[in-house]
Design a protein around this motif. Sequence first.
Motif, PDB file in Angstrom:
ATOM      1  N   GLN A 152     -36.629  45.494  44.503  1.00 10.27           N
ATOM      2  CA  GLN A 152     -36.079  44.209  44.797  1.00 10.27           C
ATOM      3  C   GLN A 152     -36.127  43.418  43.397  1.00 10.27           C
ATOM      4  O   GLN A 152     -35.140  42.407  43.382  1.00 10.27           O
ATOM      5  CB  GLN A 152     -37.164  43.516  45.855  1.00 10.27           C
ATOM      6  CG  GLN A 152     -37.021  44.174  47.214  1.00 10.27           C
ATOM      7  CD  GLN A 152     -38.306  43.815  47.904  1.00 10.27           C
ATOM      8  OE1 GLN A 152     -39.344  42.997  47.360  1.00 10.27           O
ATOM      9  NE2 GLN A 152     -38.274  43.917  49.241  1.00 10.27           N
ATOM     10  N   SER A 158     -35.892  39.804  45.599  1.00  9.35           N
ATOM     11  CA  SER A 158     -37.292  39.863  45.387  1.00  9.35           C
ATOM     12  C   SER A 158     -37.602  38.252  46.173  1.00  9.35           C
ATOM     13  O   SER A 158     -38.811  37.914  46.463  1.00  9.35           O
ATOM     14  CB  SER A 158     -38.038  40.039  44.261  1.00  9.35           C
ATOM     15  OG  SER A 158     -37.447  38.997  43.114  1.00  9.35           O
ATOM     16  N   GLY A 199     -36.909  40.689  50.259  1.00  4.98           N
ATOM     17  CA  GLY A 199     -36.128  41.560  50.999  1.00  4.98           C
ATOM     18  C   GLY A 199     -35.240  40.962  51.975  1.00  4.98           C
ATOM     19  O   GLY A 199     -34.487  41.466  52.559  1.00  4.98           O
TER      20      GLY A 199
END
Length: 397
Positions: A152, A158, A199
């Motif tokens: 991520q 992220s 995510g």
Amino acid sequence: MIKHRRALRGALTLAVVAGVTTGTLAGSAPPPQNTAAAAESTHPADHARLRALLHRLTTVDGGPGALIAIRDRRDRPGSTVLTSGVADVRSHAPVRGDSRFRIGSMTKTFVATVMLQLVGERRVVLDAPVEHYLPGVVRGHGNDGRRMTVRQLLQHTSGVPDVLDHLSPQEILKDPLAHHDARDLVNIALAHPPTFEPGSGWRYSSTGYLLAGMIIERVTGQPYGDEIRRRVIAPLGLHATYVPGDASAIPGPHPRGYVRPGANAPLMDLTAINPSVAGAGGEMISSGTDINRFLGALLGGRLLRPAQLREMMRTRPTGDPDGRAYGLGLESRPLPCGGRYWGHSGDMFGYETVGGATVGGRQATVMVNLDPGGSDAQSADMKAAVRTALCTGRPSH
């Protein structure tokens, strides 16, 4: 990124008004005449559109100088370099084809390549939490390294805040040669809440790459720049490519780097700056020829094992109207002649770079010694030049 450039232009305007910087070129000369020239050119008839775009970059768009380097392994191993404009608005010295530029966020592709090499060596796990490698580092204001992964960070999913949204250009310009520690930059970002849950979205964040550089250092025991030199620069013979650290000078032939706070504002010379302010998110220096060699080797499988290259090229849409999709430190965009090209763009005070390559073995890199400029047209025309170069000699679909 464009939003950062707009914010930076505003901050630079304030800096000029406040007299923060002494690099203003009073009464800057008008955009230079086109001085496009080719080195090792094998198909001059194919370069008319490219010359026109370079001319536009150094006239209408206001850049002092520009170059495009083109390489096609299907044709012959040599490179073609076209240049326009000047490297120095005072001396009017032309842009050299072997010039080195600050490449900004193209650094991210080098960092991601090293990280994926470590994945191939089973020293890093892409879907492991950041906390595993940097215990206690990502904390505060809702940010939590236990809930975001290495993948991520590399793919900008992220949610970690982007330090570029919170770093004051005025403070940088007060002391452009000052050292900036990566951990301090990360902490500036972490003083703010995450952009989204890890995510659940996509948003560009240089903070993720500062953290990636820290992970490389933690895993290898060496500065991330040393690993880039050992694993990428030296094996490929990239003699014009550097991870400068605190060095404010650009080694070898290079144009002066300029910023223009507004459309009618005078140019400011910001060639000398401590690039640690960008760190693993954008500190590197390279040439058009070296960028092409790097992208060709990367897509050709010389730097990563097949499994890791597939991970790097597994993209997600960014929502941009031009169809950009982002993998792991590598982005792709559609080509007007069919298919997609892979690469990255980058800007750092005084310089902007756009590089792209096809899986078929053609590469093109455009560089301009102005950033930020008075408008966003420069970035659009640089991408147009890359598309034009990659589609040269190919039928349109």
